[in-house]
Write an enzyme that holds these catalytic residues in place. Sequence first.
Site, PDB file in Angstrom:
ATOM      1  N   HIS A  75      71.705  37.747  41.365  1.00  0.00           N
ATOM      2  CA  HIS A  75      70.804  38.780  40.847  1.00  0.00           C
ATOM      3  C   HIS A  75      71.512  39.564  39.747  1.00  0.00           C
ATOM      4  CE1 HIS A  75      67.925  42.014  40.718  1.00  0.00           C
ATOM      5  NE2 HIS A  75      68.751  42.899  41.242  1.00  0.00           N
TER       6      HIS A  75
ATOM      7  N   ASP B 230      69.366  48.504  38.305  1.00  0.00           N
ATOM      8  CA  ASP B 230      69.027  47.357  39.148  1.00  0.00           C
ATOM      9  C   ASP B 230      67.512  47.194  39.100  1.00  0.00           C
ATOM     10  OD1 ASP B 230      68.442  45.522  41.097  1.00  0.00           O
ATOM     11  OD2 ASP B 230      69.563  46.512  42.692  1.00  0.00           O
TER      12      ASP B 230
ATOM     13  N   CYS C  26      64.949  39.268  36.507  1.00  0.00           N
ATOM     14  CA  CYS C  26      65.938  40.358  36.556  1.00  0.00           C
ATOM     15  C   CYS C  26      66.773  40.432  35.280  1.00  0.00           C
ATOM     16  CB  CYS C  26      66.825  40.250  37.795  1.00  0.00           C
ATOM     17  SG  CYS C  26      67.632  38.661  38.038  1.00  0.00           S
TER      18      CYS C  26
END
EC number: 3.4.22.39
Length: 201
Positions: free
Chosen positions: A55, A72, A122
């Site tokens: 991620h 994030d 992401c």
Amino acid sequence: MSGTSESELKHLLSSLHLTYGFLGTFDCRFPGFLQKNKVQTAIVNTGPREKGGVHWVAMAWDPIYYKMYIFDPLGWKESQLQSLYNYSYQSMLKRSALTESERCITVEKNTQSVQCTCSGACGLFCVFFLYCFYKYRGKAFNNELFQSLNGASPSLTPSDPSSLHKNQDILYDFFICKSSYFRHNKKMLISNTKLGLIKSH
């Protein structure tokens, strides 16, 4: 392949003229920012490179405001990151030279998710954030572009996926408008980051 590769992230940043101060893409062993007097940014994976990564998150240091930004896309708290990915921001901060400064450092991190857990975008969200960091100095989160995204409480199964899905449309529209690299590779980049790649709801 799902998600965005290191090479693709670098091409996207270059096409948006965001390479000033960019240290590169790193895995979970990112050493932190080592020059407190210079603007520095990085895109960091929570997993090890040899296992393909997990991620992407983005980090940025602004020496004028003495702010460290941590972004994030899924908005996980430190404890959730530790539990889900065995990754710790605090460990990275301790390795960083910034902690050796006599001045107090402000750490700003988003507390809401802007990406749905069914998405592989992401990396794209990280590039989007770094664009906000450079364009709106000192207000990387508090600006009209970043605030155009819907926020939601971090969760493996979002209560309202549709609001996060709208963010993906905003994201793609942004890159189509701003990045020639994205336009030239649109089909592949969207296919590898689209909604529904991961069965989370």
